[in-house]
Write a protein that holds these residues in place. Structure first.
Motif, PDB file in Angstrom:
ATOM      1  N   LEU A 109       0.807  -1.212  -0.181  1.00 62.87           N
ATOM      2  CA  LEU A 109       0.048  -0.045   0.000  1.00 62.87           C
ATOM      3  C   LEU A 109       0.982   1.294  -0.048  1.00 62.87           C
ATOM      4  O   LEU A 109       1.790   1.374   0.859  1.00 62.87           O
ATOM      5  CB  LEU A 109      -0.756   0.043   1.084  1.00 62.87           C
TER       6      LEU A 109
ATOM      7  N   VAL B  37      -4.430  -5.307   5.958  1.00 65.35           N
ATOM      8  CA  VAL B  37      -3.913  -6.075   4.802  1.00 65.35           C
ATOM      9  C   VAL B  37      -2.920  -7.187   5.498  1.00 65.35           C
ATOM     10  O   VAL B  37      -2.648  -7.954   4.623  1.00 65.35           O
ATOM     11  CB  VAL B  37      -2.969  -4.967   4.168  1.00 65.35           C
TER      12      VAL B  37
ATOM     13  N   LEU C 144      -4.523   6.543   0.879  1.00 60.25           N
ATOM     14  CA  LEU C 144      -3.804   5.661  -0.168  1.00 60.25           C
ATOM     15  C   LEU C 144      -4.145   5.990  -1.296  1.00 60.25           C
ATOM     16  O   LEU C 144      -5.047   6.246  -1.853  1.00 60.25           O
ATOM     17  CB  LEU C 144      -4.525   4.236   0.290  1.00 60.25           C
TER      18      LEU C 144
ATOM     19  N   ASN D  99      -3.432   3.481  -3.433  1.00 58.56           N
ATOM     20  CA  ASN D  99      -4.231   2.298  -4.053  1.00 58.56           C
ATOM     21  C   ASN D  99      -5.044   1.466  -3.339  1.00 58.56           C
ATOM     22  O   ASN D  99      -4.415   0.417  -2.689  1.00 58.56           O
ATOM     23  CB  ASN D  99      -2.821   1.230  -4.631  1.00 58.56           C
ATOM     24  N   PRO D 100      -5.941   2.255  -2.923  1.00 61.41           N
ATOM     25  CA  PRO D 100      -7.093   1.475  -1.766  1.00 61.41           C
ATOM     26  C   PRO D 100      -7.547   0.157  -1.968  1.00 61.41           C
ATOM     27  O   PRO D 100      -8.153  -0.667  -1.248  1.00 61.41           O
ATOM     28  CB  PRO D 100      -8.062   2.544  -1.640  1.00 61.41           C
TER      29      PRO D 100
ATOM     30  N   ARG E 173      -6.485  -2.607  -2.954  1.00 59.32           N
ATOM     31  CA  ARG E 173      -6.011  -3.848  -1.959  1.00 59.32           C
ATOM     32  C   ARG E 173      -6.422  -3.663  -0.159  1.00 59.32           C
ATOM     33  O   ARG E 173      -6.578  -4.822   0.090  1.00 59.32           O
ATOM     34  CB  ARG E 173      -4.161  -3.584  -1.853  1.00 59.32           C
ATOM     35  N   LEU E 174      -6.804  -2.477   0.073  1.00 58.85           N
ATOM     36  CA  LEU E 174      -7.390  -2.528   1.326  1.00 58.85           C
ATOM     37  C   LEU E 174      -8.638  -3.105   1.472  1.00 58.85           C
ATOM     38  O   LEU E 174      -9.196  -3.820   2.284  1.00 58.85           O
ATOM     39  CB  LEU E 174      -7.250  -1.167   1.678  1.00 58.85           C
TER      40      LEU E 174
END
Length: 348
Positions: free
Chosen positions: A88, A116, A153, A155-156, A158-159
């Protein structure tokens, strides 16, 4: 901190004030030998004792501000690195621009790290459960924000995926107060960003944990989708299911700190909803029609049973509902608001 964020020695902090080592010792009441050990060391905050630091903060301008900034920066850098290792990327610009306290935002980043890493432990549940509150929730909302350049973030996604994976595993854990709160908070955030959860909103309620999780999903979906039919289904189920009504009545006052968070989900018989009333007034103005329908048809009538004066905000509530219902396109929302307004006018 220096302009580039590097740590500063005690001598650097006091140099612009024209203070030397002897001056600092005299003003703070510390032995010169103590000040000498700290003087040129950029890591002096890691070596100073609590009592000596208090003496320095209370006598030398800039020490308190530097100490807090250094501690926040140090924790931030560690979290940024740990989150990077977990896949992240932190949006440091958004972090620094936010009007929320940096400590709340850093706590949200740490929650993201727990999520994560995917460990469905009591420690994870306990940490996430601490985000039950207005400012804490706003920080977590920033963490989950998918608005380009605005969220914590870059690139959220992934969260989101990690949250969807973690939620059912938390739900399989044995009953605990923290696990119930954590599951509600997690499902609420995931629902607000439109991620898919393993739940069908069938409103089958075997116990508090599933009921509270369902509330989190419903509130998130109402904010995300504006689905008035869902708000109406929730109202009907709440009227028919005591556990829904009990959790609904408990949620707003504890979230806004009018009532103490209690593991048995109970409230005192006498309670003033001052903070809750202010939040409801804000949401009537800021949220979509489905949320207004939920407030007018479901929550506010329930709140009035606990606090008939509604935190001393009944006139403001009437005005807010009148103004809002004039802009509502759906007849059900207008009628619900109008029914509540007529009822409230009888109390003013």
């Amino acid at each position: 901190m220096t302009a580039d964020g590097e740590p500063k020695s005690l001598s650097e902090i006091t140099k612009d004030m024209g203070l030397n080592m002897s001056d600092v010792a005299a003003f703070s009441g510390l032995d010169e030998s103590t000040v000498f050990r700290l003087w040129d060391n950029t890591e002096w905050l890691d070596r100073v004792t609590g009592r000596s630091l208090q003496a320095l903060m209370s006598s030398i301008p800039g020490i308190a501000e530097y100490s807090m900034a250094h501690a926040v920066r140090k924790r931030r850098n560690a979290l940024v690195a740990d989150l990077h290792d977990a896949g992240l990327e932190v949006n440091v610009d958004a972090l620094e621009r936010s009007a929320l306290p940096q400590q709340h935002l850093l706590n949200a980043l740490e929650a993201g790290l727990h999520i994560v890493r995917g460990q469905a432990t009591q420690k994870t549940s306990s940490f996430i459960a601490r985000f039950w509150g207005r400012e804490q929730d706003s920080a977590l909302e920033s963490l989950y924000s998918a608005e380009p350049g605005q969220g914590l973030l870059r690139n959220p996604q992934r969260l989101f995926e990690s949250s969807v994976d973690l939620a059912p595993r938390l739900n399989r854990k044995s009953y605990s107060f923290h696990s119930i709160l954590a599951l509600n908070i997690l499902t609420h955030q995931v629902s607000k960003v439109g991620a898919e959860l393993e739940t069908d909103l069938g409103f089958e309620v075997p116990g508090r944990q599933d009921a509270f999780m369902m509330r989190g999903v419903v509130m998130g979906l109402l904010i995300k989708t504006g689905d008035i039919d869902l708000a109406e289904r929730y109202r009907r189920e709440l009227n028919a299911t005591p556990v829904y009504a009990a959790l609904e009545e408990w949620s707003f006052p504890t979230y806004m700190r009018d009532g103490r968070i209690s593991s048995d989900f109970t409230l005192p018989s006498s309670l003033s909803l001052r903070n809750t009333a202010n939040e409801v007034l804000r949401e009537i103005t800021a949220y979509n029609d489905a949320c207004v329908y939920y407030l007018a048809s479901t929550y506010i009538p329930l709140a009035l049973r606990r606090d008939p004066a509604f935190g001393g905000k009944l006139p403001e509530l009437v005005r807010a509902l009148q103004l809002r219902m004039a802009d509502c396109a759906d007849r059900r929302v207008r009628e619900s608001c109008n029914t509540l307004v007529r009822r409230l006018k009888g109390r003013i």
